[in-house]
Each structure stands twice: as C-alpha cells, then as structure tokens.
Design a protein around this motif. Structure first.
Motif, PDB file in Angstrom:
ATOM      1  N   PRO A 161     -15.840  -2.132   8.712  1.00 19.05           N
ATOM      2  CA  PRO A 161     -16.202  -0.734   8.459  1.00 19.05           C
ATOM      3  C   PRO A 161     -15.133   0.302   8.747  1.00 19.05           C
ATOM      4  N   ASP A 162     -14.230   0.063   9.651  1.00 18.23           N
ATOM      5  CA  ASP A 162     -13.405   1.145  10.176  1.00 18.23           C
ATOM      6  C   ASP A 162     -11.941   1.096   9.761  1.00 18.23           C
ATOM      7  N   GLN A 163     -11.571   0.215   8.840  1.00 21.13           N
ATOM      8  CA  GLN A 163     -10.172   0.117   8.463  1.00 21.13           C
ATOM      9  C   GLN A 163     -10.019   0.060   6.948  1.00 21.13           C
ATOM     10  N   VAL A 164      -8.827   0.459   6.477  1.00 19.78           N
ATOM     11  CA  VAL A 164      -8.507   0.389   5.049  1.00 19.78           C
ATOM     12  C   VAL A 164      -7.130  -0.251   4.905  1.00 19.78           C
ATOM     13  N   ILE A 165      -6.875  -0.760   3.722  1.00 20.19           N
ATOM     14  CA  ILE A 165      -5.551  -1.281   3.385  1.00 20.19           C
ATOM     15  C   ILE A 165      -4.926  -0.322   2.379  1.00 20.19           C
ATOM     16  N   LEU A 166      -3.754   0.181   2.709  1.00 20.49           N
ATOM     17  CA  LEU A 166      -2.989   1.009   1.788  1.00 20.49           C
ATOM     18  C   LEU A 166      -2.050   0.102   1.008  1.00 20.49           C
ATOM     19  N   VAL A 167      -2.024   0.251  -0.308  1.00 19.22           N
ATOM     20  CA  VAL A 167      -1.237  -0.656  -1.130  1.00 19.22           C
ATOM     21  C   VAL A 167      -0.827   0.029  -2.425  1.00 19.22           C
ATOM     22  N   ASN A 168       0.339  -0.321  -2.901  1.00 20.25           N
ATOM     23  CA  ASN A 168       0.826   0.161  -4.185  1.00 20.25           C
ATOM     24  C   ASN A 168       0.799  -1.007  -5.164  1.00 20.25           C
ATOM     25  N   PHE A 169      -0.100  -0.951  -6.136  1.00 21.77           N
ATOM     26  CA  PHE A 169      -0.218  -2.021  -7.122  1.00 21.77           C
ATOM     27  C   PHE A 169       0.718  -1.725  -8.295  1.00 21.77           C
ATOM     28  N   GLY A 170       1.852  -2.399  -8.297  1.00 22.79           N
ATOM     29  CA  GLY A 170       2.800  -2.238  -9.387  1.00 22.79           C
ATOM     30  C   GLY A 170       2.803  -3.441 -10.300  1.00 22.79           C
ATOM     31  N   LYS A 171       3.683  -3.415 -11.286  1.00 23.15           N
ATOM     32  CA  LYS A 171       3.744  -4.521 -12.239  1.00 23.15           C
ATOM     33  C   LYS A 171       4.250  -5.806 -11.583  1.00 23.15           C
ATOM     34  N   ASN A 172       4.925  -5.683 -10.425  1.00 26.43           N
ATOM     35  CA  ASN A 172       5.424  -6.861  -9.712  1.00 26.43           C
ATOM     36  C   ASN A 172       4.487  -7.322  -8.602  1.00 26.43           C
ATOM     37  N   GLY A 173       3.269  -6.777  -8.585  1.00 27.81           N
ATOM     38  CA  GLY A 173       2.317  -7.183  -7.569  1.00 27.81           C
ATOM     39  C   GLY A 173       2.161  -6.123  -6.489  1.00 27.81           C
ATOM     40  N   PRO A 174       1.305  -6.396  -5.501  1.00 30.33           N
ATOM     41  CA  PRO A 174       1.064  -5.420  -4.431  1.00 30.33           C
ATOM     42  C   PRO A 174       2.300  -5.220  -3.555  1.00 30.33           C
ATOM     43  N   ARG A 175       2.602  -3.955  -3.279  1.00 34.47           N
ATOM     44  CA  ARG A 175       3.766  -3.597  -2.474  1.00 34.47           C
ATOM     45  C   ARG A 175       3.383  -2.536  -1.445  1.00 34.47           C
ATOM     46  N   ASP A 176       4.259  -2.359  -0.446  1.00 36.53           N
ATOM     47  CA  ASP A 176       4.116  -1.287   0.543  1.00 36.53           C
ATOM     48  C   ASP A 176       2.754  -1.318   1.230  1.00 36.53           C
ATOM     49  N   LEU A 177       2.337  -2.492   1.673  1.00 40.04           N
ATOM     50  CA  LEU A 177       1.031  -2.619   2.309  1.00 40.04           C
ATOM     51  C   LEU A 177       1.062  -2.071   3.738  1.00 40.04           C
ATOM     52  N   GLU A 178      -0.081  -1.522   4.134  1.00 36.34           N
ATOM     53  CA  GLU A 178      -0.206  -0.953   5.472  1.00 36.34           C
ATOM     54  C   GLU A 178      -1.680  -0.937   5.861  1.00 36.34           C
ATOM     55  N   ILE A 179      -1.975  -1.188   7.123  1.00 36.76           N
ATOM     56  CA  ILE A 179      -3.332  -1.113   7.637  1.00 36.76           C
ATOM     57  C   ILE A 179      -3.496   0.220   8.339  1.00 36.76           C
ATOM     58  N   SER A 180      -4.597   0.912   8.058  1.00 33.18           N
ATOM     59  CA  SER A 180      -4.813   2.215   8.669  1.00 33.18           C
ATOM     60  C   SER A 180      -6.291   2.426   8.944  1.00 33.18           C
ATOM     61  N   SER A 181      -6.565   3.472   9.727  1.00 36.50           N
ATOM     62  CA  SER A 181      -7.942   3.867  10.007  1.00 36.50           C
ATOM     63  C   SER A 181      -8.524   4.583   8.792  1.00 36.50           C
ATOM     64  N   LYS A 182      -9.723   4.215   8.425  1.00 37.84           N
ATOM     65  CA  LYS A 182     -10.389   4.853   7.291  1.00 37.84           C
ATOM     66  C   LYS A 182     -10.583   6.344   7.556  1.00 37.84           C
ATOM     67  N   THR A 183     -10.970   6.679   8.782  1.00 32.82           N
ATOM     68  CA  THR A 183     -11.185   8.080   9.142  1.00 32.82           C
ATOM     69  C   THR A 183      -9.903   8.890   9.006  1.00 32.82           C
TER      70      THR A 183
END
Length: 238
Positions: A206-228
């Motif tokens: 419930p309390d976390q999100v994944i930040l991600v950039n979906f480009g043509k080469n696949g998911p990049r720049d992933l990061e875990i952060s608080s949803k709030t």
C-alpha cells in the motif's frame, strides 16, 4: 544437493525444453526429488491491464545451504558451500528462457540497473531492493561469516512473514497513478491485486510506488519511493 556432470545437465535441459523429457522424470532417474519445501513464497505479480499479453507470476526465495548447517541460507561465498556440494556456474540456455546468468549480491544488481547497464523490470527491481536491505556480504573482519549470514537470513525470513497480509500472500498488479509527459516517467502504484481479484480480498503493497521510465529499450531509471511523497510532490508542482 546432487552432483550432475555438465554434459548430462545440458542434455537434459535441451530435452526438457523440447518437451521430450519431463523434469520430474529426469530427477527420478537420478534418484532425486525437487526441493520444493524450501521454496519461500515472496509476492505474486500480475501484468497490468493495459498490456495485451498478461501473466501471473509467483515469486519465491530459495536459499542454498551453508557449511555445517541444514538451515536455509543464501551463499555469497564458495567457501561457505558444503565440501561435498558443488554449485555449478549458471549458464545461458541458448535464449529459450534467458541469454545469460550470474550469481551476484542483490545490491550489485540494483547498482547496475540504476546505471542502466542492465534491464530489471519493476517486480525484479522491487524485490531485490527488499532483499538488499537484509543480505550483505560479511566484512573481512567478520570472525564467523556463516553465523553472520545465518543471522541476516533469519531477519529476512522474519520480515517476509510479517505484515498484513504477509509478503507471501501479497498480490500486486501495478497501475500507473502518475505520468510525466515530458520525461515519460511513470509512478506505478502497487496496492491493488487487479480487477480479476477485486472481490477476493487480495491486496498488494500500500505505501510504496516504483518510478520508472518505459522506453523503447525497456524500463530505465527505476526508483522506489513513498506513494505519499510522490503524490505530494506532484500536487506542489501543479
């Protein structure tokens, strides 16, 4: 643990992939059984509804035994493997399931993904993020590396069994709750189990999100952060 010579392992692998041989039948011929009792459930992930081909994937932890103990453990060091046990170096299966394979600590995989040297999909990145908080390489000064590794694994297992629901019973169907048009970066919420399980009482994280950039080469720049925090920052930006 059984010892299988390399050419026999590769022969069986190809036969199993070609459906000429069942894995359980091969094991029976070696007088062995699959060690399913030590597979530890660690979340189930379901492909988002906006994807045309969808899958449900049960994740597990499996720990190799440490020297001098029958308790589950992850092996970071070949010296910690029982003398009578040889863990083979992982190899590619020719691209049927994967193109390469390697044993590395969780933190190392995360570091390479953050540098965009490898591709990790959000479920892989998230679960390795959790594991990396518990499993660390014992320091050179450690008097008893085995005991240190056992302690780390005990803490990880205790964590996995905690929560409501415990991690082994969590179902996650990622959904986009925020998308930056300029950068293309998305925030994936992990709290829902998906539309198919809306009435089954299943829940995710419930309390976390994944930040991600979906480009043509696949998911990049992933990061875990608080949803709030992510939603608060988006509101302030607006």
């Amino acid at each position: 643990m059984i010892s299988v010579i390399e050419h026999e392992r590769e022969r069986a692998r190809k036969a199993i992939h070609q459906a000429d041989l069942k894995f359980v039948d091969w094991l029976e011929g070696l007088e062995a059984v699959p060690d399913t009792d030590n597979l530890i459930p660690f979340t189930r992930w379901i492909t988002p509804t906006n994807i045309s081909r969808r899958f449900t994937t049960q994740m597990y932890l499996y720990f190799l035994p440490l020297q001098g103990t029958t308790n589950p453990a992850v092996c970071h060091d070949a010296n910690l493997i029982p003398h009578e046990t040889t863990v083979p170096i992982p190899t590619s299966d020719g691209g049927i399931e994967h193109t390469s394979a390697e044993f590395l600590p969780a933190a190392r995989w995360l570091s390479m993904a953050r540098a965009n040297d490898i591709i990790l999909f959000p479920p892989q990145f998230y679960l390795l993020h959790i594991i990396s908080q518990f499993l660390h390489m014992p320091s050179q000064e450690s008097i008893d590396s085995v005991e240190e590794l056992k302690r780390q694994r005990a803490e990880l297992l205790s964590f996995i069994k905690s929560g409501h629901p415990p991690w082994g019973e969590r179902y996650v169907c990622p959904r986009v709750i925020l998308w930056e048009k300029g950068s293309g970066r998305a925030a994936l919420a992990l709290d829902k189990a998906g539309k198919e399980l809306e009435d089954c009482g299943k829940s995710g994280i419930p309390d976390q999100v994944i930040l991600v950039n979906f480009g043509k080469n696949g998911p990049r720049d992933l990061e875990i952060s608080s949803k709030t925090n992510v939603l608060k920052a988006a509101r302030e930006k607006l």
